[in-house]
Design an enzyme around this catalytic site. Structure first.
Site, PDB file in Angstrom:
ATOM      1  N   SER A 169       0.847  -1.198   0.000  1.00 26.32           N
ATOM      2  CA  SER A 169       0.000   0.000   0.000  1.00 26.32           C
ATOM      3  C   SER A 169       0.881   1.246   0.000  1.00 26.32           C
ATOM      4  O   SER A 169       1.955   1.249  -0.612  1.00 26.32           O
ATOM      5  CB  SER A 169      -0.934  -0.073   1.210  1.00 26.32           C
ATOM      6  OG  SER A 169      -1.893   0.952   1.167  1.00 26.32           O
ATOM      7  N   LYS A 187      -5.508   3.315  -2.282  1.00 26.55           N
ATOM      8  CA  LYS A 187      -4.717   2.649  -1.237  1.00 26.55           C
ATOM      9  C   LYS A 187      -5.514   2.498   0.068  1.00 26.55           C
ATOM     10  O   LYS A 187      -5.337   1.527   0.797  1.00 26.55           O
ATOM     11  CB  LYS A 187      -3.408   3.405  -0.999  1.00 26.55           C
ATOM     12  CG  LYS A 187      -2.446   3.351  -2.188  1.00 26.55           C
ATOM     13  CD  LYS A 187      -2.083   1.916  -2.598  1.00 26.55           C
ATOM     14  CE  LYS A 187      -0.915   1.896  -3.567  1.00 26.55           C
ATOM     15  NZ  LYS A 187      -0.552   0.544  -4.024  1.00 26.55           N
TER      16      LYS A 187
END
Ligand code: COA
Length: 315
Positions: A169, A187
């Site tokens: 991420s 994300k």
């Protein structure tokens, strides 16, 4: 020529901790994910990397196989994570040719710099589809194999593990980053998918975590996002640890989470950014020309602050 291991993994890990294990990696030809994969291969794993470019994915797979004599690394190009059927086929091929899928790294992502005013609905959707739908498709295609691996490795006494997924991420969405509206939304969703997998598949013994890199030097991501007028030294200056991250920092975090040392870590975000995200925005007690971390190291703060108590710290 194999890359020296010290460039992509620290030497604290025991050789063979991933012996006979197989890792399936989306975006595996990218700079960060290939280093993560290289570290796992070096420590015993075989790997299957997935990418959109046939040529690049196959070339990187060949190179990754040099990380350990006898290593098997398959490169499956022409596979876009937005296409669920392609991913299912890739996972089937990985399991058929390498025998299993014990670990997954969901790393495929798309990014570019654009303000909201310059970002069309389709531009936003494209990144959401690559990052969010692509991540979800990766979970769907691989989770049956991870459940099987977790069952095989339950209570394993030899220190070998299986049934783990790691999502790559970012940290933009903890605060906010201009010109990253699309990536922040994507994300945040990736982190959320990670948590859903943790609670739905934890009972099957599968662990699900996120690694959140900060700025990592010499990566495609940084090259795409940072101005070429900003060098690594300047970019690292505002980071509490005084430098950008390295691919090795992320590979080490990956080894930890997949190893016997990470058995009880589930549903977690491991931020590897030198505390960069914690140090954004204005400072207090500073004049316009005072730069972080110089004033701290000199023990100074502005003489023009009303509530200031002393010029220098006692340290
Ligand atoms: N600024 C604004 N919009 C942009 C853009 C930019 N720099 N780059 C692409 N877009 C928009 C396009 O204009 C298009 O929208 P439109 O049809 O309304 O004009 C939309 O995004 C899709 O672009 P397209 O090039 O067709 O998408 P793609 O699927 O071929 O490529 C990207 C996906 C855009 C994410 C591309 O940058 C990519 O392939 N990236 C992969 C590698 C990567 O990003 N790695 C980063 C790791 S951090």
């Amino acid at each position: 020529m194999p890359i020296p291991p010290s460039e992509y993994v620290s030497n604290v890990w025991k050789q063979g901790i991933f012996d006979g294990r197989v890792v399936f990696v989306t975006g595996g030809a990218g700079t960060i994910c290939s280093a993560q994969t290289r570290a796992l291969v070096h420590l015993g794993a075989n790997a299957c990397i997935i990418g959109r470019s046939q040529e690049k994915t196959e070339a990187v797979a060949k190179d990754l196989a040099t990380a350990r004599p006898g290593a098997k690394v398959i490169g499956i190009g022409g596979c876009d994570v937005r296409d669920p059927e392609n991913l299912v086929k890739a996972a089937e091929r990985c399991a058929r040719e390498l025998g299993a899928i014990d670990f997954v790294i969901a790393g495929a992502a798309g990014n570019f710099v654009a303000p909201i005013s310059g970002l069309t609905s389709n531009g936003f959707k494209t990144v959401m589809e690559i990052d969010v739908l692509g991540t979800y498709n990766t979970v769907k295609a691989t989770i049956p194999y991870l459940v099987e691996s977790a069952a095989r490795n339950k209570g394993s006494k030899d220190g070998l593990t299986g049934g783990r997924i790691l999502f790559v991420s970012a940290t933009f969405h903890y605060t906010a980053m201009p010109m990253q509206a699309h990536v922040m939304a994507a994300k945040a969703s990736v982190d959320s998918i990670m948590a859903s997998v943790a609670v739905e598949y934890g009972p099957y013994g599968v662990t699900s975590n996120v690694v959140a890199p900060g700025g990592i030097e010499a990566t495609e991501g940084l090259m795409r996002l940072a101005s070429s007028k900003v060098d690594a030294k300047t970019a690292g200056a505002g980071i509490p640890l005084g430098r950008l991250g390295t691919v090795r920092d992320i590979a080490d975090a990956t080894v930890y989470l997949f190893s016997d040392a990470g058995n009880y870590v589930n549903g977690e975000v491991l931020i590897v950014d030198g505390a960069d995200w914690r140090h954004r925005g204005m400072g207090v007690g500073l004049d316009a020309d005072m730069r972080y971390p110089d004033y701290l190291l000199k023990g100074e703060f502005s003489k023009f602050v009303k509530t200031g108590r002393k010029d220098k710290s006692k340290l």
